[in-house]
Scaffold this motif. Structure first.
Motif, short mmCIF file in Angstrom:
data_model
loop_
_atom_site.label_atom_id
_atom_site.label_comp_id
_atom_site.label_asym_id
_atom_site.label_seq_id
_atom_site.Cartn_x
_atom_site.Cartn_y
_atom_site.Cartn_z
N VAL A 148 0.83 -1.20 0.00
CA VAL A 148 0.00 0.00 0.00
C VAL A 148 0.87 1.26 0.00
N SER A 149 1.95 1.25 0.77
CA SER A 149 2.86 2.40 0.78
C SER A 149 3.44 2.64 -0.61
N ALA A 150 3.68 1.57 -1.34
CA ALA A 150 4.19 1.70 -2.71
C ALA A 150 3.19 2.43 -3.60
N GLY A 151 1.90 2.33 -3.25
CA GLY A 151 0.89 3.08 -4.01
C GLY A 151 1.12 4.58 -3.93
N GLY A 152 1.54 5.07 -2.75
CA GLY A 152 1.87 6.48 -2.61
C GLY A 152 3.05 6.87 -3.49
N SER A 153 4.01 5.98 -3.62
CA SER A 153 5.17 6.23 -4.46
C SER A 153 4.79 6.24 -5.93
N MET A 154 3.90 5.33 -6.33
CA MET A 154 3.43 5.31 -7.70
C MET A 154 2.72 6.63 -8.03
N GLY A 155 1.99 7.18 -7.07
CA GLY A 155 1.34 8.46 -7.28
C GLY A 155 2.34 9.56 -7.56
N GLN A 156 3.43 9.57 -6.80
CA GLN A 156 4.48 10.57 -7.02
C GLN A 156 5.11 10.39 -8.39
N PHE A 157 5.37 9.15 -8.79
CA PHE A 157 6.00 8.87 -10.07
C PHE A 157 5.10 9.30 -11.23
N GLY A 262 9.78 8.80 -6.62
CA GLY A 262 8.57 8.00 -6.57
C GLY A 262 8.74 6.64 -7.21
N LEU A 263 9.41 6.59 -8.37
CA LEU A 263 9.60 5.33 -9.09
C LEU A 263 10.40 4.34 -8.24
N PHE A 264 11.54 4.79 -7.72
CA PHE A 264 12.38 3.87 -6.96
C PHE A 264 11.77 3.53 -5.61
N ASN A 265 10.90 4.39 -5.11
CA ASN A 265 10.28 4.07 -3.84
C ASN A 265 9.17 3.04 -3.97
N ILE A 266 8.68 2.81 -5.18
CA ILE A 266 7.76 1.69 -5.37
C ILE A 266 8.45 0.41 -4.95
N ALA A 310 19.99 12.53 -10.72
CA ALA A 310 19.29 11.27 -10.98
C ALA A 310 19.75 10.17 -10.02
N VAL A 311 21.06 10.10 -9.77
CA VAL A 311 21.59 9.09 -8.83
C VAL A 311 21.06 9.36 -7.42
N PHE A 312 21.13 10.62 -6.99
CA PHE A 312 20.63 10.99 -5.67
C PHE A 312 19.16 10.61 -5.52
N SER A 313 18.34 10.98 -6.52
CA SER A 313 16.90 10.74 -6.44
C SER A 313 16.60 9.24 -6.41
N SER A 314 17.36 8.46 -7.16
CA SER A 314 17.14 7.01 -7.19
C SER A 314 17.47 6.38 -5.84
N GLY A 317 15.00 7.52 -3.29
CA GLY A 317 13.72 6.86 -3.56
C GLY A 317 13.63 5.48 -2.92
N LEU A 318 14.73 4.76 -2.89
CA LEU A 318 14.73 3.42 -2.30
C LEU A 318 14.41 3.44 -0.81
N VAL A 319 14.68 4.57 -0.14
CA VAL A 319 14.45 4.65 1.31
C VAL A 319 13.47 5.77 1.65
N TRP A 320 12.71 6.24 0.68
CA TRP A 320 11.84 7.41 0.83
C TRP A 320 10.68 7.14 1.77
N LEU A 321 9.80 6.22 1.40
CA LEU A 321 8.65 5.87 2.24
C LEU A 321 8.76 4.46 2.81
N GLY A 322 9.91 3.82 2.61
CA GLY A 322 10.11 2.52 3.21
C GLY A 322 10.08 2.57 4.73
N THR A 323 10.32 3.75 5.29
CA THR A 323 10.23 3.92 6.74
C THR A 323 8.80 3.77 7.24
N VAL A 324 7.82 4.02 6.36
CA VAL A 324 6.42 4.04 6.80
C VAL A 324 5.90 2.65 7.17
#
Length: 401
Positions: A148-157, A262-266, A310-314, A317-324
């Protein structure tokens, strides 16, 4: 036996539908929110507002979101989630329309700040994740929360590049109308997210559950480490596009940076949820905050280029909403699922206190110093601090889930 099989199939289908609807609501709510930084420059030019004005509006939004998350969590625990989510979506819609017609700083603070903050409180993590957590078996809970948290990331992407395209083609005024219309879609989705949590064998009251949690040291560690998460995400959501332009990059580079996050946080959110079902959640949290600090160090060491951004964002993104899913999962695991929406709302207030500070300081210090350097260094130090706060968390349950 055939009846039991049909009943099991129906239950699985209902759970799948609930997870899908929760993911879509979060996709809309978080995706629309992530576009706010794109409106800062065109709206500022139209009204003569500086970045400090938008920073304060976004800071009010984050603080209101955090404070209201406790109230909507209580409402969801007591009266059911469906009506709470639908009402919040309607407030979100009104906030977006109010932002479109805001002609003064005060009206911007009321619409983009107060109304949108109230709307986000009931359409995001504090309400949606406990609803999902109660609906799935404990063995699958962490993975479901990650999904479900990945859904928020897909929205950002999806919505950040779409938002930039809408601004380019319909101007910021038309883009806000489209974003407002999108939030109305959350209202019918909320009808699938109904039901109230059942009483537990412990018979613990809501007040008793809150008192039990606030006396437990781990609750405070979760609260303040989550505040660092809020500092990072709110500062980057609003100020990263402007930081890219200040560094000589194009506005599209800033929008793409948010989309990459958003993409990498999916992958990051779903992966965190899956890993949280097999490994120590507190150790995973500490690792995520450490990775954030390392990624921020990259920006401070090297000159900003499209490739570095791009590297920074990627990586971020991997640890963006994974804390949630890890934080909400720890709340449910340690303190039980009966009042998980309320307790998650209280912890989420910590997240939003951090958001308020991060986004407000970003604008304030930029106006005072002409750069974001001080805030970047603060963000790095806070990442290290959050990693240290996560490790002493005690993961043993206090109540039966």
């Amino acid at each position: 036996m055939p009846h039991s099989s049909a009943s099991g199939s129906s239950g699985a289908s209902s759970t799948t539908s609930l997870v899908l609807c929760a993911s879509l609501v979060l996709l809309l709510a978080m995706g629309v929110r992530a576009t706010f930084g794109l409106f800062m420059q065109p709206m500022g030019l139209a009204h003569g507002w500086g970045r400090d004005v938008f920073s304060l509006a976004f800071a009010i939004q984050n603080l209101m979101w955090g404070v209201a998350a406790i109230g909507v969590g209580m409402a969801a625990d007591k009266y059911g989630a469906g009506r709470t989510i639908a009402l919040s979506a309607a407030l979100y819609f009104l906030g977006l329309l109010g932002t479109r017609y805001a002609g003064t700083e005060l009206s911007l603070y009321a619409s983009a700040g107060i109304l949108m903050g109230l709307g986000q409180a009931g359409t995001t993590f504090a309400v949606l994740l406990p609803v999902v957590g109660r609906a799935v078996p404990a063995s699958q809970r962490s993975a479901a929360l990650g999904l479900v948290s990945a859904g928020g990331s897909m929205g950002q992407f999806v919505l950040v590049p779409a938002g930039q395209w809408l601004i380019d083609t319909l101007d910021w005024t038309g883009a806000l109308w489209v974003m407002a219309a999108l939030m109305l879609l959350a209202i019918p989705l909320a009808t699938r997210l109904t039901g109230r949590p059942e009483a537990t064998a412990s018979g613990l009251s809501l007040g008793g559950a809150i008192r039990q949690a606030v006396r437990h040291p781990s609750f405070h560690l979760l609260f303040w480490s989550y505040a660092v998460c809020g500092f990072h995400t709110a500062f980057l959501t609003l100020h990263l596009p402007a930081y890219a332009v200040d560094s000589g990059l194009k506005a599209s580079d800033g929008a793409m940076a948010l989309a990459l996050i958003g993409l990498f946080n999916i992958l990051g959110s779903y992966g965190a949820g899956r890993l949280g079902g097999h490994f120590s959640k507190k150790t995973l949290l500490a690792g995520m905050y450490g990775v954030r600090a390392a990624a921020i160090a990259l920006l401070l060491i090297f000159p900003l280029t499209p490739w570095l951004l791009a590297v920074f964002s990627s990586v971020i993104g991997l640890v963006w909403l994974g804390t949630v899913p890890l934080t909400v999962g720890l709340v449910g695991h340690i303190y039980g699922m009966r009042y998980a929406a309320t307790l998650s709302g209280i912890v989420f207030l910590g997240h939003q206190i951090g958001s308020f500070v991060g986004v407000w300081l970003g604008g304030k210090l930029y106006v005072a110093t002409g750069s974001y350097d001080v805030v970047w260094w603060m963000a790095l130090g806070l990442g290290v601090m959050a990693a240290a706060l996560s490790l002493p968390i005690r993961e043993r349950p206090l109540a039966a889930a």
